[in-house]
Design an enzyme around this catalytic site. Structure first.
Site, mmCIF file in Angstrom:
data_model
loop_
_atom_site.group_PDB
_atom_site.id
_atom_site.type_symbol
_atom_site.label_atom_id
_atom_site.label_comp_id
_atom_site.label_asym_id
_atom_site.label_seq_id
_atom_site.Cartn_x
_atom_site.Cartn_y
_atom_site.Cartn_z
ATOM 1 C CG HIS A 1 -1.358 1.347 1.672
ATOM 2 N ND1 HIS A 1 -0.723 2.093 2.662
ATOM 3 C CD2 HIS A 1 -2.388 2.109 1.233
ATOM 4 C CE1 HIS A 1 -1.362 3.235 2.805
ATOM 5 N NE2 HIS A 1 -2.367 3.282 1.960
ATOM 6 N NE ARG B 1 -16.707 6.534 -8.713
ATOM 7 C CZ ARG B 1 -16.100 5.470 -9.226
ATOM 8 N NH1 ARG B 1 -14.933 5.074 -8.736
ATOM 9 N NH2 ARG B 1 -16.643 4.795 -10.220
ATOM 10 N N GLY C 1 -18.599 11.634 2.234
ATOM 11 C CA GLY C 1 -19.413 11.292 1.074
ATOM 12 C C GLY C 1 -18.568 11.021 -0.145
ATOM 13 C CG ASN D 1 -2.183 8.056 1.010
ATOM 14 O OD1 ASN D 1 -1.853 8.895 1.838
ATOM 15 N ND2 ASN D 1 -3.250 8.165 0.264
#
Length: 302
Positions: free
Chosen positions: A108, A262, A260, A110
């Protein structure tokens, strides 16, 4: 102190997404990424790029997002309550790679930038990110090389940078209910702004650019290793830890769901197949037992 410039950060992130996808396609040699662009009603959008059923990678997702909002969510203000009520911009590239071969680790990475605005006040901004490795089978050579690459990219920014962010990674990717780390760690940093915008951005770029340098040699070394049903079963069982961590503890996942974001892109990190087994215990003296005994707790690798 240099002025924060979200435009140059966004340009870097889009280029990074392109370069990482190209590098992973080259490693896989068979499958390619499908791009899925999306917009967010409240402001912003992004592009999710997903590779599935490749020769090497069962699923790899590399997501770019740039979202804006009128008020910061609870997950972002929990440790900085003074930011509550500010408008915000958040952008980043996030990726998770689930290989087919159990001898190749899951990984992973980021890198992200966050800026919050308020009329009549200076913007508050910071960078965050990192990369971490989750092996299923123990190869000390792979883990030492991974951490050496992480240390090397940190050195130009100070001798204390690698130890600090390595420790933070060990602490962040920890499952208290299992009393084990998610993997063997790497780097994790957040709230980075003390050195000013330019130097902070330089470090974030170094981490983003360093990811493939760290991961590609491990993939090349392990992708032809033969494996059987036992190794595959153990891989699927250990993938369950990924699901547990991401849905219960991960700040990025919680932030995305609370704002909110996706859902398809946020849950892109989930492994395509996973299994749980009641009261699993590895066989004494096995490679699986070695993983538990020596790899799922913090260690000084370099």
């Amino acid at each position: 102190m240099s002025v924060p410039d979200a435009t140059v950060v966004k340009a870097f992130l889009l280029d990074l997404q392109n370069r990482i996808c190209a590098g992973l396609e080259q490693l896989d040699g068979q499958a390619s990424f499908a791009a899925d662009s999306w917009t967010r009603t409240e402001g912003g959008g992004g592009t999710s790029r997903v590779l599935t059923q490749g020769a090497v990678f069962e699923q790899a997702g590399v997501n770019f997002s740039h979202v804006t909002g009128a008020a910061m969510p609870a997950s972002a203000t929990a440790h900085r309550p003074e930011l509550a009520g500010r408008s915000f911009e958040a952008m980043g590239v996030s990726l998770v790679i689930h290989p087919k071969n159990p001898y190749i680790p899951t990984t992973h990475a980021n890198v992200r930038f966050f800026i919050a605005h308020k009329d009549g006040a200076d913007p508050v901004w910071w960078f965050g990110g990192g990369f971490d490795l989750t092996p299923y089978y123990p190869f000390e050579e792979d883990v030492r090389e991974w951490h050496q690459t992480a240390k090397n990219l940190c050195l130009p920014f100070g001798d204390d940078v690698y130890p600090k962010y390595k420790k933070w990674c060990d602490e962040y990717f920890f499952l208290p209910h299992r009393n084990e780390t998610r993997g063997v760690g790497g780097l994790f940093f957040d709230d980075l702004n003390q050195a000013g915008f330019d130097k902070s951005f330089d470090f974030m770029q170094a981490v983003g650019n360093g990811f493939l340098t760290a991961y590609a040699p491990i993939v090349e070394r392990r992708k032809e290793t033969p494996y059987g049903e036992r190794e595959r079963d153990f891989q699927l069982y250990r993938r369950g830890r990924y699901v547990e961590f991401n849905l219960v503890y991960d700040r990025g996942t919680l932030f995305g769901l609370q704002t909110g974001g996706r859902t398809e892109s946020i849950l892109m990190s989930m492994p395509p197949l996973v299994r749980w087994q009641y009261a699993y215990t590895p066989e004494a003296g096995s490679p699986e037992a070695e993983l538990y005994d020596n790899y799922l707790k913090p260690r000084d690798w370099v």
